[in-house]
Design an enzyme around this catalytic site. Sequence first.
Site, short mmCIF file in Angstrom:
data_model
loop_
_atom_site.label_atom_id
_atom_site.label_comp_id
_atom_site.label_asym_id
_atom_site.label_seq_id
_atom_site.Cartn_x
_atom_site.Cartn_y
_atom_site.Cartn_z
N HIS A 414 0.81 -1.25 -0.19
CA HIS A 414 0.06 -0.01 0.02
C HIS A 414 0.95 1.23 -0.08
O HIS A 414 1.73 1.36 0.86
CB HIS A 414 -0.98 -0.17 1.33
CG HIS A 414 -1.87 1.05 1.23
ND1 HIS A 414 -2.12 1.80 2.48
CD2 HIS A 414 -2.72 1.81 0.48
CE1 HIS A 414 -3.02 2.96 2.14
NE2 HIS A 414 -3.24 2.88 1.01
N GLU A 416 -0.08 5.05 0.28
CA GLU A 416 -1.11 6.12 0.34
C GLU A 416 0.15 7.28 0.34
O GLU A 416 1.12 7.40 1.14
CB GLU A 416 -1.58 6.03 1.92
CG GLU A 416 -2.44 7.41 2.04
CD GLU A 416 -3.38 7.80 0.89
OE1 GLU A 416 -3.40 8.67 0.15
OE2 GLU A 416 -4.24 6.93 0.49
N HIS A 484 -6.18 4.41 -6.29
CA HIS A 484 -7.44 4.92 -5.70
C HIS A 484 -7.39 6.58 -5.44
O HIS A 484 -6.11 7.06 -5.79
CB HIS A 484 -7.61 4.41 -4.08
CG HIS A 484 -8.24 2.93 -4.20
ND1 HIS A 484 -9.26 2.72 -3.19
CD2 HIS A 484 -7.86 1.99 -4.81
CE1 HIS A 484 -9.60 1.36 -3.40
NE2 HIS A 484 -8.69 1.16 -4.27
N GLU A 503 -9.96 2.71 -8.16
CA GLU A 503 -11.21 3.23 -7.40
C GLU A 503 -12.02 4.35 -8.11
O GLU A 503 -12.94 3.98 -8.85
CB GLU A 503 -10.83 3.46 -6.06
CG GLU A 503 -12.03 3.98 -5.12
CD GLU A 503 -11.58 4.78 -3.94
OE1 GLU A 503 -12.31 4.68 -2.80
OE2 GLU A 503 -10.90 5.71 -4.17
N GLU A 509 -16.08 1.81 1.42
CA GLU A 509 -15.69 2.39 2.38
C GLU A 509 -16.73 3.49 2.82
O GLU A 509 -16.84 3.92 3.80
CB GLU A 509 -14.21 3.22 2.15
CG GLU A 509 -14.26 4.22 1.26
CD GLU A 509 -12.87 4.81 0.81
OE1 GLU A 509 -12.04 4.10 0.97
OE2 GLU A 509 -12.97 5.88 0.48
#
Length: 702
Positions: A414, A416, A484, A503, A509
Amino acid sequence: MKKLILCVMICLFGVGFSLAQTLTSPDGNLVMDFHLSADKTPVYSLKYKGKDVIKESKMGFQIRPSFDFSKNFRIVETKEDASDTTWNPVWGQNSVIRDNHKELFVALEQEGTGWLLNIRFRLFDDGLGFRYEFPVQKELRHFTINEEVTEFQLAGDHKAFWIPADYDTNEFQITTSKLSEVPQLIDKARDEALACKSPSPNLAVQTPLMLKSDDGLYINIHEAALVNYPAMHLNLDAQTFLMSSHLTPDKNGTKGYIQTGSTSPWRTIIVSDDARNILASNLIVNLNEPCKLEDTSWIKPTKYVGVWWEYFTGGGSTWAYTDTQDIVIGKTDYTKLKPNGHHGANTAHVKEYIDFAAKNGFDAVLVEGWNEGWEDNYAYAKEFIYSFTKAYPDFDVKELQRYAASKGVKIIMHHETTSSVADYERQMHDAFRFMKENGYDAVKTGYVGPIIPRSEHHDGQWMVNHYNRVAETAAQYHIMVNSHEAVRPTGMYRTYPNWIAQESARGTEFESFNGIRPDHQTILPFTRLMGGPMDYTPGIFEGDLSVYGSNKAKLGTTLVKQLALYVTMYSPLQMAADLYQNYEKYPDAFQFIKDVAVDWDNTYILEAEPGDYITIARKAKGKNEWYIGGITDENSREAVIDLSFLSTGKKYQATIYADGKTADWRTNPKEYVISTKKVTNKTKLKQRLAPSGGVAVSIKEL
């Protein structure tokens, strides 16, 4: 007499290039006309079976500082061509895709400036694509765009499925209304607590835009092959129903920096009188360039679980390792900080998910919150937020690599960025090398918050280039990308099939905070998914989040609808998103998620009406197995499932996962029944769907 004939020939020749150029689709249902108007502006129109889809609409550009590059043209040359080929995607909804179109190429020269502009049209049986081409020329080399003057003059006050134009987010609830009603509704539609919003100053909506006319036409407007260009929104004149391109600017107001020798993205108009044909369309992906990767053997459709949903439930898990806020990346020694005791991405907990994945046949485990920096991730306040090569002290990279490999499971990385994209670009090669050294072959990237560089928006030209650069760079390291909060997809997965999902819309979510309406999943395939697959993260079984603590949110679907989404919400990257303990409570329902494929030989759109219902059947790639998903909005309905796609003369067993008799997303979402039935290609199943419910079916040959 000879002089008269010569004069007539010259006149006809001179007029000929101003007469309409007509292009007809291979099946004859679509007709596109192009010509120059009285002021020599390029204009086009489109009809489907004699009905107006797009009335006469202008084309061209406004160029900085104040040059009008949309009129005073003459046609230098026109060419027509046709192509009918097939190609095989690396992964997809069908293993073979047909590209059958006719083409019109128009070369223009602007009088006075001598500037050249080409327009290329491609007309398919399911719609029209066109793009601008900027040939290399002496008189024009570099220019900046004030606006693209591409119009879509609609024929009436169509029903529209829309979200407001915004340069930094596409996570709004979808609004359904007449075009004339958009001005009264857009402020309410924008009133959402999202991480970053930059609304357009004018009345505009986002693409893909889905429309339905009063005379029964379904129309979808979007774009294909978005490269080195800003994303397009659509201005709306709610009285005349004229829509026009509105390109995403940077914060200096510039829409695009163009060098001749390049092209715009394709503008796409998909149209049919049958909604099923909209979902079945391959027009957008066909307009993208073929795969640029020589070796694609490492790209694998994936089913995964992960340390993710627990962060949203209110159960106490955190992305951050400590509660200390004074963090400086590269200088803070995390071994000297006190852990908060709630960090989800710890070695022991990740091993639990690895064990669950291995036991149930899942390919991978996503882990969010593994790396340094989550304590102090204030968007826009700081540039150096995360390290993408340093793990928290309780996340043992080498041990987890060894453990996962021993179980035949991969771990998904991941990244981010909290939209500090400048810093991510600096770290990208190091981050991908770190991944390869430690056995990761897939990454989920994230772009929450305002973009750094601070002059940029999520959907602007600079960021479009960034997303494409990430996919291209990741391919060099044999890494798959799931992005995303990125710009909405435009079929680029054909060119870079390692860009395996995005996404770029309101996903699961939001069930944990702002909520998702029951019709949402019946609209997304007609809007967001037209450009490419979505990492929607379905599969939530425990929909009442109050069981975990203070979160009072409730899921907007039945449990069975969550199963059906694995078929209706196409993606080669599918997550079983719930906590693994909830799947252990419902093993018989969980069996469908374990069984359902993520790559397909054939797709059959059985029923469809945007905003109301969708039923889709798919054949698993290389197997005699079929999976069906049917979903509805807040209204109960009966799905009619025609199995005529099955082979003649053979018998099959269908396992049917259905809403229970009293199932309802509001009052009894988890009631379901499972039954089996012998079927053939002559069978028609009729199945009741509960309000915001669904049906899921697996079929195997006997």
